[in-house]
Scaffold this motif. Structure first.
Motif, PDB file in Angstrom:
ATOM      1  N   ILE A  34       0.832  -1.205   0.000  1.00  0.00           N
ATOM      2  CA  ILE A  34       0.000   0.000   0.000  1.00  0.00           C
ATOM      3  C   ILE A  34       0.867   1.256   0.000  1.00  0.00           C
ATOM      4  O   ILE A  34       0.531   2.261  -0.642  1.00  0.00           O
ATOM      5  CB  ILE A  34      -0.977  -0.024   1.196  1.00  0.00           C
ATOM      6  N   MET A  35       2.011   1.210   0.691  1.00  0.00           N
ATOM      7  CA  MET A  35       2.937   2.333   0.641  1.00  0.00           C
ATOM      8  C   MET A  35       3.401   2.571  -0.798  1.00  0.00           C
ATOM      9  O   MET A  35       3.432   3.712  -1.284  1.00  0.00           O
ATOM     10  CB  MET A  35       4.143   2.061   1.547  1.00  0.00           C
ATOM     11  N   ASP A  36       3.745   1.503  -1.495  1.00  0.00           N
ATOM     12  CA  ASP A  36       4.171   1.591  -2.886  1.00  0.00           C
ATOM     13  C   ASP A  36       3.058   2.184  -3.751  1.00  0.00           C
ATOM     14  O   ASP A  36       3.302   3.055  -4.597  1.00  0.00           O
ATOM     15  CB  ASP A  36       4.554   0.194  -3.377  1.00  0.00           C
ATOM     16  N   GLU A  37       1.851   1.733  -3.537  1.00  0.00           N
ATOM     17  CA  GLU A  37       0.709   2.219  -4.311  1.00  0.00           C
ATOM     18  C   GLU A  37       0.434   3.688  -4.025  1.00  0.00           C
ATOM     19  O   GLU A  37       0.119   4.468  -4.927  1.00  0.00           O
ATOM     20  CB  GLU A  37      -0.516   1.371  -3.971  1.00  0.00           C
ATOM     21  N   ALA A  38       0.569   4.081  -2.770  1.00  0.00           N
ATOM     22  CA  ALA A  38       0.350   5.482  -2.390  1.00  0.00           C
ATOM     23  C   ALA A  38       1.349   6.395  -3.081  1.00  0.00           C
ATOM     24  O   ALA A  38       0.992   7.466  -3.596  1.00  0.00           O
ATOM     25  CB  ALA A  38       0.461   5.635  -0.870  1.00  0.00           C
ATOM     26  N   ILE A  39       2.610   5.979  -3.110  1.00  0.00           N
ATOM     27  CA  ILE A  39       3.655   6.785  -3.746  1.00  0.00           C
ATOM     28  C   ILE A  39       3.381   6.919  -5.241  1.00  0.00           C
ATOM     29  O   ILE A  39       3.452   8.015  -5.808  1.00  0.00           O
ATOM     30  CB  ILE A  39       5.038   6.158  -3.498  1.00  0.00           C
ATOM     31  N   ARG A  40       3.057   5.799  -5.882  1.00  0.00           N
ATOM     32  CA  ARG A  40       2.783   5.840  -7.312  1.00  0.00           C
ATOM     33  C   ARG A  40       1.615   6.764  -7.632  1.00  0.00           C
ATOM     34  O   ARG A  40       1.645   7.522  -8.607  1.00  0.00           O
ATOM     35  CB  ARG A  40       2.495   4.431  -7.836  1.00  0.00           C
ATOM     36  N   THR A  41       0.582   6.723  -6.814  1.00  0.00           N
ATOM     37  CA  THR A  41      -0.601   7.540  -7.061  1.00  0.00           C
ATOM     38  C   THR A  41      -0.301   9.019  -6.867  1.00  0.00           C
ATOM     39  O   THR A  41      -0.736   9.859  -7.672  1.00  0.00           O
ATOM     40  CB  THR A  41      -1.750   7.108  -6.136  1.00  0.00           C
ATOM     41  N   ALA A  42       0.429   9.355  -5.814  1.00  0.00           N
ATOM     42  CA  ALA A  42       0.774  10.757  -5.555  1.00  0.00           C
ATOM     43  C   ALA A  42       1.579  11.341  -6.719  1.00  0.00           C
ATOM     44  O   ALA A  42       1.330  12.471  -7.157  1.00  0.00           O
ATOM     45  CB  ALA A  42       1.559  10.878  -4.256  1.00  0.00           C
ATOM     46  N   ILE A  43       2.531  10.565  -7.224  1.00  0.00           N
ATOM     47  CA  ILE A  43       3.372  11.045  -8.322  1.00  0.00           C
ATOM     48  C   ILE A  43       2.565  11.132  -9.615  1.00  0.00           C
ATOM     49  O   ILE A  43       2.623  12.133 -10.333  1.00  0.00           O
ATOM     50  CB  ILE A  43       4.593  10.118  -8.506  1.00  0.00           C
ATOM     51  N   ALA A  44       1.803  10.088  -9.909  1.00  0.00           N
ATOM     52  CA  ALA A  44       1.049  10.053 -11.167  1.00  0.00           C
ATOM     53  C   ALA A  44      -0.012  11.137 -11.220  1.00  0.00           C
ATOM     54  O   ALA A  44      -0.217  11.770 -12.267  1.00  0.00           O
ATOM     55  CB  ALA A  44       0.414   8.677 -11.348  1.00  0.00           C
ATOM     56  N   LYS A  45      -0.698  11.367 -10.106  1.00  0.00           N
ATOM     57  CA  LYS A  45      -1.792  12.335 -10.080  1.00  0.00           C
ATOM     58  C   LYS A  45      -1.364  13.707  -9.569  1.00  0.00           C
ATOM     59  O   LYS A  45      -2.200  14.614  -9.467  1.00  0.00           O
ATOM     60  CB  LYS A  45      -2.948  11.791  -9.232  1.00  0.00           C
ATOM     61  N   LYS A  46      -0.079  13.846  -9.216  1.00  0.00           N
ATOM     62  CA  LYS A  46       0.452  15.114  -8.706  1.00  0.00           C
ATOM     63  C   LYS A  46      -0.434  15.651  -7.584  1.00  0.00           C
ATOM     64  O   LYS A  46      -0.932  16.782  -7.631  1.00  0.00           O
ATOM     65  CB  LYS A  46       0.582  16.133  -9.833  1.00  0.00           C
ATOM     66  N   GLY A  47      -0.601  14.812  -6.580  1.00  0.00           N
ATOM     67  CA  GLY A  47      -1.458  15.181  -5.466  1.00  0.00           C
ATOM     68  C   GLY A  47      -0.968  14.587  -4.168  1.00  0.00           C
ATOM     69  O   GLY A  47       0.174  14.141  -4.047  1.00  0.00           O
ATOM     70  N   VAL A  48      -1.856  14.566  -3.203  1.00  0.00           N
ATOM     71  CA  VAL A  48      -1.517  14.142  -1.841  1.00  0.00           C
ATOM     72  C   VAL A  48      -2.002  12.720  -1.596  1.00  0.00           C
ATOM     73  O   VAL A  48      -3.173  12.401  -1.823  1.00  0.00           O
ATOM     74  CB  VAL A  48      -2.163  15.091  -0.809  1.00  0.00           C
ATOM     75  N   ALA A  49      -1.100  11.871  -1.143  1.00  0.00           N
ATOM     76  CA  ALA A  49      -1.452  10.523  -0.689  1.00  0.00           C
ATOM     77  C   ALA A  49      -1.336  10.488   0.829  1.00  0.00           C
ATOM     78  O   ALA A  49      -0.354  10.976   1.386  1.00  0.00           O
ATOM     79  CB  ALA A  49      -0.540   9.478  -1.315  1.00  0.00           C
ATOM     80  N   VAL A  50      -2.331   9.908   1.480  1.00  0.00           N
ATOM     81  CA  VAL A  50      -2.364   9.859   2.936  1.00  0.00           C
ATOM     82  C   VAL A  50      -2.470   8.413   3.400  1.00  0.00           C
ATOM     83  O   VAL A  50      -3.366   7.676   2.955  1.00  0.00           O
ATOM     84  CB  VAL A  50      -3.558  10.667   3.499  1.00  0.00           C
ATOM     85  N   LEU A  51      -1.567   8.009   4.264  1.00  0.00           N
ATOM     86  CA  LEU A  51      -1.627   6.686   4.884  1.00  0.00           C
ATOM     87  C   LEU A  51      -1.760   6.844   6.384  1.00  0.00           C
ATOM     88  O   LEU A  51      -0.903   7.447   7.033  1.00  0.00           O
ATOM     89  CB  LEU A  51      -0.371   5.869   4.571  1.00  0.00           C
TER      90      LEU A  51
END
Length: 574
Positions: free
Chosen positions: A141-158
């Motif tokens: 999930i950490m990996d997925e959060a990082i990928r999403t934040a970078i791809a969508k240029k936004g904030v990922a929260v865990l």
């Protein structure tokens, strides 16, 4: 083979290139902090003194480098403090990961001490928002959060209950770093040729460019010079084309220039490059438009466009440059160049007028002249933004960071901390008002603690000066805008840095030469005179507002209000 979940989580972060995390330790992130202790050779932990500074620093890191920024805090009150900086990241499209602590999983939903439903609280700010319940899933999930934040240029929260990272898990997860690719939009030459034909048949084209051109500075400069088109840059894009380039009309809007406003209104074609410029009333919506952006949802969002090109700005502009024929002359450009030349002459009159104390416009002008060509600017909200827009001559070799869309006070110091962390060999200059500085001044000690040499300048007039003129332009009487008298130079010294109180233009000129490249954090507490940050173009509703304010002041105070020089008012209004 087994590994502690917290160690594997930190390993995933390191594999993605994270080398610094801003935050504060505490009970609900203790296991994560312990893992960072064991991984000090991979990832630094910058212990700031307020969680808002952690999030704003992470956001500034992302804006300055284009890489993922990371901040960390306990759940409950610490997490709540992060929100302001995370909204800054969201609204400026900066990739940031926020790691939040939480009470132990067995205590969830028991109304335990500091238990806040962060999953709900952060839903609006986040493009990715998960709570971890299974230790084995933490690395994935950490990996997925990082990928999403970078791809969508936004904030990922865990949100991670503190007991979860302490479990032993199977070491069978490989981060997707090598497989990850940003979406690559193929440039359609048919669209490029249509755009070139549209440019060819219009006599008065103008470019409005945003931060989407940050990797296309050279190509953008070539484009405007080849086709002889004046350019307006949005505030966060300031300096991507040199401010003193003859085709550069500055910014558009309340913080902009009069030539930018006038030439936008005279244009017959608006070419929008990598911008989601929000102040739609300043856009000329009566004419044709071309827009280039990687995000499809921004194409045509602010106004109708005739040609919408979903592509990377660098690639699209390169093709425009390759496929088109140069323009030999354009009277519209000649008019724009003449107008911006006159504007610069007017601004010279502004910063050379008679005054007492330190004049903000002259201060910014002199600071800009003194700054090295590789300076990183971190500018706060309020009059700092206004005078920075007008009197700092930013260069494409420099970097310029602000809180563009959220406009949050207190962003300059966190921005400077991040800038010096990221670019230790470059000079970092931060400018903020006394109101903004008072919000975050404790973290000047963070700059000292981590040996982050910077020049931090405080515009100290014991006043929320930008609000003063907002109230006046709205026809309201000034109220609730005074600030306590704080000796920020002494605060800087108490934090272990250098502090100097500046009361004259000459003292300021000497100080910025002395601290041109400081070897430790320096704060200049500058006693500035109250100078009006007038709009480049005063609109009719603002003129009515100022008139209403003046009449109310006469009735209430039995005296005429102090006004900017009439020459400055007329130049902005007529």
């Amino acid at each position: 083979m087994s590994v502690r979940a917290s160690d594997k989580m930190v390993d995933v972060l390191a594999k993605w290139g994270v080398d610094n995390i801003y935050g504060l330790p505490g009970d609900s992130v203790d296991t994560t902090i312990d893992a960072l202790y064991r991984a000090q050779d991979k990832i630094k932990f910058t212990h700031v003194l307020h969680e808002e500074v952690a999030a704003l620093s992470a956001a500034a890191h992302a804006k300055l480098t284009g890489k993922l920024g990371v901040c960390l805090s306990i759940g409950g009150p610490g997490a709540i403090h992060l929100l302001n900086g995370l909204y800054d990241a969201k609204m400026d499209h900066a990739p940031v990961l926020a790691i939040l602590g939480q009470v132990q999983s067995k205590l969830l939903n028991t109304d335990f001490f500091q238990e806040v439903d962060t999953h709900v609280l952060f839903d609006d700010v986040a493009v990715y928002n998960k709570i971890i319940m299974d230790p084995q899933s933490l690395p994935r999930i950490m990996d997925e959060a990082i990928r999403t934040a970078i791809a969508k240029k936004g904030v990922a929260v865990l949100t991670i209950p503190d007991d979860i990272p302490d479990h032993m898990i199977k070491d069978n997860f490989t981060p997707n770093v090598d497989n990850f690719q940003m979406e690559n939009y193929k440039v359609d030459d048919a669209q490029i040729k249509k755009a070139l034909e549209m440019i060819k048949i219009h006599s008065n084209p103008i470019v409005l460019a945003g931060v989407g051109i940050k990797d296309a500075k050279k190509e953008t400069k070539e484009f405007i010079e080849k086709y002889k088109i004046p350019i307006i840059l949005t505030m966060p894009a300031k300096g991507l084309v040199d401010d003193d380039h003859p085709y550069n009309l500055g910014q558009l809007g309340k913080l902009g220039t009069k030539p930018a406003f006038e030439m936008m209104q005279k244009a017959d074609l608006v070419i929008m490059l990598g911008t989601d410029y929000p102040y739609a009333p300043y856009l000329n919506k009566k004419v044709d438009a071309i827009q280039i952006d990687t995000n499809a949802d921004r194409l045509g969002k602010r106004r109708h466009v005739n040609i919408a090109i979903q592509a990377d700005a660098k690639e699209a502009i390169s093709r425009l440059n390759e496929l088109g024929e140069p323009v030999k002359e354009r009277p519209f450009l000649d008019e724009a160049v003449a107008k911006i030349g006159q504007w610069h002459s007017w601004m010279h009159d502004v910063y050379t007028k008679k005054h007492t104390g330190v004049l903000p416009s002259l201060m910014f002008h002199n600071l800009s002249k003194n700054a090295p060509s590789d300076t990183i600017w971190s500018i706060d909200v309020g009059t700092s933004t206004a005078f920075g827009a007008r009197f700092l001559t930013a260069k494409s070799s420099q970097k310029y960071t602000i809180s563009a869309w959220l406009g949050t006070m207190g962003c300059a110091l966190p921005g400077a901390i991040a800038a010096k962390h990221d670019f230790p060999d470059r000079p970092v200059y931060a400018v903020a008002g006394d109101g903004a500085t008072a919000m975050v001044m404790q973290d000047f000690a963070t700059a000292v603690r981590y040996n982050l040499p910077m020049l931090y300048i405080v515009l100290n007039n014991k006043l929320l000066a930008f609000i003063e003129y907002e109230q006046q332009s709205a026809g309201q009487q000034n109220y609730g805008i005074s600030l306590p008298e704080i000796d920020f130079a002494k605060v800087a010294e108490a934090c272990g840095g250098i502090g100097e109180r500046i009361t004259t233009d000459e003292e300021f000129a000497d100080a910025i030469k002395k601290y041109r490249r400081p070897d430790k954090p320096v704060l200049l507490d500058v006693a500035v005179t109250d100078e009006a940050p007038l709009p480049g173009k005063i609109m009719m509703d603002e003129a009515h507002g100022y008139a209403k304010f003046g009449l109310g002041h006469v009735i209430d105070k039995k005296s005429l209000p102090e006004l900017p020089p009439m020459k400055e008012i007329l130049r902005s209004f007529l």
